[in-house]
Design a protein around this motif. Structure first.
Motif, mmCIF file in Angstrom:
data_model
loop_
_atom_site.group_PDB
_atom_site.id
_atom_site.type_symbol
_atom_site.label_atom_id
_atom_site.label_comp_id
_atom_site.label_asym_id
_atom_site.label_seq_id
_atom_site.Cartn_x
_atom_site.Cartn_y
_atom_site.Cartn_z
ATOM 1 N N ASP A 362 -6.468 2.662 1.879
ATOM 2 C CA ASP A 362 -4.863 2.714 1.838
ATOM 3 C C ASP A 362 -4.207 3.294 3.268
ATOM 4 N N GLN A 365 -3.530 0.602 5.663
ATOM 5 C CA GLN A 365 -2.232 -0.316 5.309
ATOM 6 C C GLN A 365 -0.935 0.069 5.423
ATOM 7 N N GLN A 390 -4.629 12.098 -3.255
ATOM 8 C CA GLN A 390 -4.524 10.708 -2.556
ATOM 9 C C GLN A 390 -3.927 10.721 -1.151
ATOM 10 N N PRO A 601 0.166 3.443 -3.131
ATOM 11 C CA PRO A 601 -1.262 2.991 -2.773
ATOM 12 C C PRO A 601 -2.008 3.572 -4.187
ATOM 13 N N ILE A 643 -0.552 -1.220 -3.157
ATOM 14 C CA ILE A 643 -1.735 -1.339 -2.332
ATOM 15 C C ILE A 643 -2.724 -1.367 -3.295
#
Length: 775
Positions: A362, A365, A390, A601, A643
């Motif tokens: 993630d 990206q 996250q 994400p 994502i």
């Protein structure tokens, strides 16, 4: 009949309002209003429930509705407008003043639920139904302090050390439990069971009752009590029901999908038999269940208790284009607890570009997305997470690349206790203890002995920490030289393991991510965290934070010393004040907000949907998670970036969960293709539009509303439900996702899931969790 509402039953006929014109003049309404908006604004004098999709212009519509009612001669003093919170009240007041500007109309008062509750509370004190209270409302700090005192007094002795170490978590749990009990009529005992806490936290029930005794002895009330106390008084005293009811002609309530039981009950009593009530909301955006909100209030309870309401919709969005609307519709149509409202992008709404990125990482990206933006675009972008853990590797990469960001909670990843503990470990094994003063070494020793906790009582742990801090090297030798026979068996075992792994790692020259893995495995770190965590969710959050930090360090390919140098530079940079840059936040914090660019994400089988607890209602949780993603996706205006993981991922590998089941549900290729056709304008030809991707019922409904015909592969056939689910070629489990049956016996069957797991299930209960699907 529910909750003893017989005294509030609606009359069979609705009285007419005096001086109501037969054909009201609506020439003052603006031309840009849609037919749906006009229907709501000019609706008659009756109960109504309005389902309003995200970005539908409901604030403006409600303001015009009130002006229309005022123009008809309704008394503003007998109109009540209830908003969800203070900021919503201010926004709506501003909009109403704009709409009624130069009209000469007196405006009704706009209140929050809590303001109305406080007004009733004071009246009940005057009437002698409730005892007086101090005008000084309890602050969060005062409530937290009392919760802390009660936690220390009432919690089991074996939690005492853990409570002292993690004061903030335990205080938040106690105050949250107190507030949640006050959102419903259920006793604390029932609420505790529904929350699913373990037996060791049963002290929370006594804590609630003890807190209430203290509060009442001090004649103090909290923010929650402004509703809880007057509603409970009304509920228990029929004279009060007659006192508060039937004083209003019209009541309008916004954000009704966020209503809890106490708020719903208060509305019911205030409305009585007289008031005609309009509630507005979107069941698909109910995401505050942890605060007591339930979609059932807008879906069923309102219609059950306010007779035959007019059902209206605001189905056009002015926020995002066709591509996002199609994605959102395809996703949310899998929920059963909703109203079947198709959200459609209005023709005046600019196109919104959607992108589905299949990436192994993630963070990388997100960097690619942000590096293609101008600084102005970056400051107008938001990265929305399911859970804060996250954000850890993403925030660290933003720091490393010097991409500005704002974080919507605390100080960020480098200041979390898990990351601080790993830094302490690295300081020890890299031989840098001699560089630190004694006080810093003492802090490192405390962190190390609690990561995971070695099982000593706090005074013993403090003595050992001070002993270790007296040495500037070779802590493993000091630990292994201890007399383990003099210790309790569990503490002896843990301390010996700690000494052994520190000895093993002192010469570790490999990548730092490998060092962390060795330490976690040897010390049973994750099991130690789970055993002491307050809840399942908090344990997984802490573990995910460690794993996210480890993954970031893995991307650096450095040893312990190199990692410390890098982290020192990042920490200095992270401490700087930031007012610009991309926003980092959670989806729960963003309801009602919007940004030009939204990045989500973690569309994988762990975060969206989030891993459930064993006692969770699997189907209800899945619907809740679907609503959460729906809310996140509909925050964007210009670009949406989703994502997920590549289809070729290997879900059986540690930490790799594969794409979320929601990715298949929102039909990205079809939504993007049809959305782009509609963004380009309706085709000039009368011939059907041919699409490459298989059509769905949602796409056919959407195209029909856009007045175009589609030509393409028909929607997938419905699975044969006459056969048992384990005889279907393919199944979806409410928790584990999609898979195939690989074997069966007389009472059970085996499923190989797409995430790599193979599990057995009872045939007797299969219908509760499995749904047949077609490939």
């Amino acid at each position: 009949m529910r909750h003893g509402y017989s005294h509030c039953q609606q009359p069979s006929t609705i009285p007419a309002m005096p001086n109501q014109p037969q054909t009201p003049d609506i020439s003052y309404l603006p031309d840009h209003l849609t037919d749906e908006q006009r229907a709501i604004i000019t609706a008659g004098y009756e109960h109504s429930v309005i389902t309003a999709v995200a970005g539908s212009g409901k604030t403006s519509t409600l303001a015009w509705r009130i002006r229309h009612l005022l123009q008809q001669g309704h008394d503003p003093d007998r109109m009540l407008v209830l908003m969800f919170n203070r900021s919503a009240r201010i926004d709506f007041q501003r909009k109403l003043q704009q709409v009624c500007h130069q009209s000469g109309l007196a405006l009704p008062e706009i209140r929050t639920y809590h303001a109305m509750g406080l007004r009733l509370y004071k009246r009940f004190v005057r009437e002698g139904y409730l005892p007086g209270f101090s005008e000084k409302i309890l602050t969060e700090q005062e409530i937290g302090y009392q919760a802390w005192l009660l936690t220390r007094r009432l919690a089991p002795e074996d939690l005492a050390d853990e409570i002292r170490r993690n004061k903030k978590d335990y205080v938040e749990t106690a105050t949250g439990f107190i507030d949640l009990v006050k959102t419903c009529l259920s006793p604390a005992e029932i609420v505790f069971e529904e929350l699913g806490y373990s037996e060791k936290h049963k002290y929370l029930i006594d804590l609630f009752h003890s807190f209430e005794q203290w509060r009442k002895s001090q004649s103090r009330i909290s923010y929650a009590d402004m509703l809880y106390e007057p509603v409970m008084a009304i509920h228990q005293n029929p004279p009060l029901q007659r006192l508060v009811g039937n004083k209003m002609d019209l009541i309008l309530v916004d954000e009704y999908q966020d209503t809890n039981e106490i708020q719903h009950l208060l509305l019911r009593y205030v409305a009585g038999d007289r008031a005609r009530v309009t509630v507005v909301g979107d069941p698909d955006q109910t995401i505050y269940e942890f605060r007591g909100a339930k979609p059932e209030f807008i879906l069923r309870r309102f219609s059950d208790e306010f007779e035959s309401p007019l059902e209206q919709t605001l189905s056009y969005t002015f926020r995002y284009g066709h591509q996002v609307a199609l994605l959102a519709n395809h996703l949310i149509c899998h929920n059963t607890g909703r109203k079947d409202v198709l959200c459609h992008s209005h023709s005046s709404t600019p196109a919104t570009d959607v992108n589905l990125h299949r990436a192994d990482n993630d963070s990388d990206q997100i960097l690619k997305i942000l590096q293609q933006q101008s600084p102005e675009q970056t400051s107008q972008s938001a990265i929305l997470f399911r859970v804060w853990s996250q954000s850890v590797p993403i925030e660290l990469k933003l720091l490393a690349r010097q991409i500005p960001y704002r974080i919507d909670s605390g100080k960020g990843a480098l200041f979390s206790r898990e990351v601080q503990a790993i830094i302490a470990l690295l300081m020890v094994v890299s031989g840098r203890l001699h560089q630190l003063p004694d006080s810093d070494r003492l802090d490192l020793a405390r962190q190390l002995l609690r990561f995971p906790h070695v099982g000593l009582k706090e005074p013993e742990l403090e003595n050992l920490a001070q002993f270790l801090a007296g040495f500037d090297s070779d802590w493993h030798e000091r630990l292994l030289a201890m007399d383990f026979n003099a210790l309790a068996p569990m503490a002896a075992r843990k301390l010996k393991k700690l000494g052994e792994v520190l000895m093993q790692l002192r010469n570790y020259k490999g990548p730092v991510a490998g060092l962390i893995s060795v330490y976690a495995d040897h010390t049973d770190l994750y099991e130690g965290i789970r055993s002491l965590a307050l809840t399942h969710d908090s344990a997984e959050e802490r573990i995910d934070t460690i794993q996210g930090f480890r993954d970031y360090l893995k991307s650096l390919d450095v040893d312990a010393a190199g990692a410390l140098d890098h982290l020192k530079a990042l920490k200095q940079q992270a401490g700087e004040q930031r007012e610009q840059g991309v926003l980092l936040s959670t989806i729960h914090r963003t309801k009602g907000l919007e940004w030009p660019v939204v990045i989500i994400p973690g569309l994988q089988e762990k975060y969206l949907p989030y891993s459930p607890r064993p006692q969770d209602d699997a189907r209800a949780l899945l619907e809740s998670e679907r609503r959460l993603l729906y809310v996140g996706m509909t925050r964007c205006r210009e670009q949406l970036h989703l994502i997920t993981r590549p289809d070729s991922s290997h879900p059986h590998l540690e930490g790799d969960q594969g794409p979320s089941r929601f990715v298949a549900e929102f039909c990205f290729p079809l939504a993007r293709e049809l959305g782009q056709v509609l963004d380009a304008g309706n085709p000039a030809s009368d011939q059907p539009v041919t699409l490459r991707h298989p059509l769905t019922p949602v796409s056919l409904r959407y195209a029909e509303r856009a007045k175009i015909a589609l030509d393409g592969q028909a929607p997938a056939s419905t699975p044969d439900t006459s056969q048992p689910v384990w005889h279907q070629p393919r199944l979806i489990h409410a928790i584990f996702g999609a898979g195939r049956v690989t074997g069966e016996d007389e009472s059970s069957f085996e499923v190989r899931f797409d995430n790599g797991d193979t599990l057995n299930f009872s045939k007797k209960s299969a219908h509760l969790y499995f749904t047949p699907v077609t490939d």
